[in-house]
Design an enzyme around this catalytic site. Structure first.
Site, PDB file in Angstrom:
ATOM      1  N   LYS A 283     -26.731  15.833  -5.147  1.00 21.23           N
ATOM      2  CA  LYS A 283     -27.836  15.373  -5.809  1.00 21.23           C
ATOM      3  C   LYS A 283     -27.801  13.745  -5.647  1.00 21.23           C
ATOM      4  CE  LYS A 283     -31.513  15.787  -8.582  1.00 21.23           C
ATOM      5  NZ  LYS A 283     -32.791  16.289  -8.346  1.00 21.23           N
TER       6      LYS A 283
ATOM      7  N   ASP B   3     -20.715  26.501  -8.634  1.00 24.08           N
ATOM      8  CA  ASP B   3     -20.566  27.459  -9.802  1.00 24.08           C
ATOM      9  C   ASP B   3     -21.837  28.082  -9.971  1.00 24.08           C
ATOM     10  OD1 ASP B   3     -19.638  28.759 -12.116  1.00 24.08           O
ATOM     11  OD2 ASP B   3     -20.586  27.506 -13.423  1.00 24.08           O
TER      12      ASP B   3
ATOM     13  N   ASP C 108     -31.376  21.140  -6.252  1.00 24.50           N
ATOM     14  CA  ASP C 108     -32.538  21.750  -6.784  1.00 24.50           C
ATOM     15  C   ASP C 108     -33.338  22.529  -5.698  1.00 24.50           C
ATOM     16  OD1 ASP C 108     -33.234  19.192  -5.835  1.00 24.50           O
ATOM     17  OD2 ASP C 108     -34.626  18.679  -7.608  1.00 24.50           O
TER      18      ASP C 108
ATOM     19  N   TYR D 104     -16.105  18.810 -14.140  1.00 23.48           N
ATOM     20  CA  TYR D 104     -15.078  19.863 -14.831  1.00 23.48           C
ATOM     21  C   TYR D 104     -13.849  19.143 -15.264  1.00 23.48           C
ATOM     22  CZ  TYR D 104     -17.349  24.134 -13.616  1.00 23.48           C
ATOM     23  OH  TYR D 104     -18.405  25.270 -13.368  1.00 23.48           O
TER      24      TYR D 104
ATOM     25  N   ASP E  64     -23.471  32.228  -8.627  1.00 20.94           N
ATOM     26  CA  ASP E  64     -23.974  32.958  -9.506  1.00 20.94           C
ATOM     27  C   ASP E  64     -25.580  33.549  -9.073  1.00 20.94           C
ATOM     28  OD1 ASP E  64     -21.754  32.969 -11.074  1.00 20.94           O
ATOM     29  OD2 ASP E  64     -22.974  33.492 -13.094  1.00 20.94           O
TER      30      ASP E  64
HETATM   31  C1  IPM Z   1     -16.478  30.877 -12.477  1.00 26.57           C
HETATM   32  C2  IPM Z   1     -16.365  30.536 -13.844  1.00 26.57           C
HETATM   33  C3  IPM Z   1     -15.590  29.445 -14.474  1.00 26.57           C
HETATM   34  C4  IPM Z   1     -16.047  28.122 -13.923  1.00 26.57           C
HETATM   35  C5  IPM Z   1     -15.389  29.054 -16.000  1.00 26.57           C
HETATM   36  C6  IPM Z   1     -15.058  30.520 -16.845  1.00 26.57           C
HETATM   37  C7  IPM Z   1     -14.333  27.903 -16.075  1.00 26.57           C
HETATM   38  O1  IPM Z   1     -17.848  30.249 -14.473  1.00 26.57           O
HETATM   39  O2  IPM Z   1     -15.159  31.022 -12.198  1.00 26.57           O
HETATM   40  O3  IPM Z   1     -17.306  30.682 -11.850  1.00 26.57           O
HETATM   41  O4  IPM Z   1     -17.098  27.379 -14.294  1.00 26.57           O
HETATM   42  O5  IPM Z   1     -15.647  27.672 -12.792  1.00 26.57           O
HETATM   43 MN    MN Z   2     -19.195  30.770 -12.903  1.00 25.13          MN
END
Ligand code: IPM
Ligand code: MN
Ligand code: NAD
Length: 352
Positions: A186, A242, A218, A136, A246
């Site tokens: 990884k 990240d 993975d 990042y 999700d």
């Molecule tokens: C999160 C988001 C951010 C990240 C983006 C918007 C920069 O996806 O907070 O999970 O990748 O960290």
């Molecule tokens: Mn995110």
């Protein structure tokens, strides 16, 4: 208890308003809220996604309550002007390196998960995501390569001290919860991950009571949906964290349910300075329609009370009210229900 409220873009203002409403309903003495522009909203008003005044408001506060940033109209701006740079800038400038993303299936609500009930029921996980390093924040750019082709590049790296400090956060969390720790990397391919793994093994020596294992990312993605119950605390880098968070939110039932705390080392009077935000984004597809689920942001406000203000009982009250609302059938469209943003906020406040 000074809180800087940064609603941002898309559904950010909608969900933040409900979380603020919950905080106000608690009637806490000494809580003051200041609002500031961030993201595309700030770019439109001030020409920059993270204006100096917003950064200053965050710095001057004891905690930041953040909605979301991101706007499709801004996806072609020069990168430094894009809304996402605001949240990345806040994390970096405020040194918020430790991102806690708890994911737990609510008791009795296993059916909200797309996973089979017996699998989903075991999901109770804390993802500790490193937040100020990795690919990042490395050098990046575009160039024309030797073959004359346009090429994008991003440098991934972790220095030992960066890994060490997040490893300590994760080991402490695992020790406090009496849970095993899984470090996700990884290392079979990436040098960045080899350094990560070596440091985690080294830090493990200081926590003999914590069971540590290592997993490639993975495999971790696969195990999250097949055997989520095997995880207690997971520690991983910025990019993997990240993606996996999700995924974990989907296993719980919706991304509209997962809160987060981003902590640094600065102490406040009663805790640690932090930024609190849902893990989801600005959801342009449903923005402005009053459809977004504000529970992730409301639960983020609970994390704020716990981590920045030492108000454990009030944090637990909010969490119980959210769980109760869900158990009572209060659900947004993300969970197959028909309750709107304001109705969900009201339902949570009614159950405080
Ligand atoms: C999160 C988001 C951010 C990240 C983006 C918007 C920069 O996806 O907070 O999970 O990748 O960290
Ligand atoms: Mn995110
Ligand atoms: P997203 O998280 O915004 O949305 C993904 C999907 O989940 C969409 O279908 C959305 O409608 C749904 N969703 C998200 N939150 C919801 C909620 N509270 N209630 C109901 N449904 C919800 O991810 P995306 O679509 O990939 O990204 C949209 C924008 O948000 C992009 O500009 C992205 O960069 C940004 N983003 C910002 C943050 C942040 O501010 N921390 C986090 C992630 C994405």
């Amino acid at each position: 208890m000074k809180v800087a409220v940064l609603p941002g873009d898309g559904i950010g203002p909608e969900v933040t308003a409900e979380a603020v409403g919950v905080l106000e309903a608690l009637g806490l003495t000494g809580l003051t809220l200041t609002h500031a522009d961030v993201g595309a909203a700030a770019w439109r008003a001030h020409g920059h996604p993270l204006p100096p005044a917003t950064l200053e408001a965050a710095r001057a506060a004891d905690a930041v309550l953040f909605g979301a940033v991101g706007d499709p109209d801004c996806d072609t701006l020069e990168r430094h002007l894009r809304p996402e740079q605001a949240i990345l800038g806040l994390r970096k400038e405020l040194d918020l390196f430790a991102n806690l993303r708890p994911a737990k299936v609510f008791a009795g609500l296993e059916h909200l998960s797309p996973l089979r009930g017996d699998v989903a029921g075991a999901l109770d996980l804390l993802i500790v995501r490193e937040l100020t390093g990795d690919v990042y924040f490395g050098a990046k750019g575009q160039r024309i390569n030797d073959q004359g082709a346009r090429e994008g590049w991003d440098a991934m790296s972790y220095a030992e001290p960066e890994v060490r400090r997040i490893a300590h956060v994760a080991f402490r969390a695992a020790a406090a919860a009496g849970q095993p720790l899984t470090s996700v990397d990884k290392a079979n391919v990436l040098e960045t991950s080899q350094v990560w793994r070596d440091v985690v093994v080294d830090v493990a020596g200081e926590y003999p009571g914590v069971t540590l294992d290592h997993m490639y990312v993975d495999n971790a993605a696969m195990q999250l949906v097949s055997h989520p119950g095997r995880f207690g605390v997971m520690v991983t880098g910025n990019l993997f964290g990240d993606i996996l968070s999700d995924l974990a939110s989907a296993c719980v039932g919706s991304i509209g349910l997962l809160p987060s705390a981003s902590l640094g080392s600065r102490q406040t009077a009663h805790g640690t300075f932090g930024l609190y935000e849902p893990i989801h984004g600005s959801a342009p597809d449903i923005a402005g329609q009053g459809k977004a689920n504000p529970m992730a942001t409301i639960l983020s406000a609970a994390m704020m009370l716990r981590h920045s203000f030492g108000l454990e009982a009030e944090a637990a009250r909010i969490e119980a009210a959210v769980a109760r609302a869900l158990a009572d059938g209060i659900r947004g469209g993300d969970l197959g229900g028909s309750h709107g943003t304001a109705a969900i906020g009201e339902a949570v406040r009614a159950r405080l």
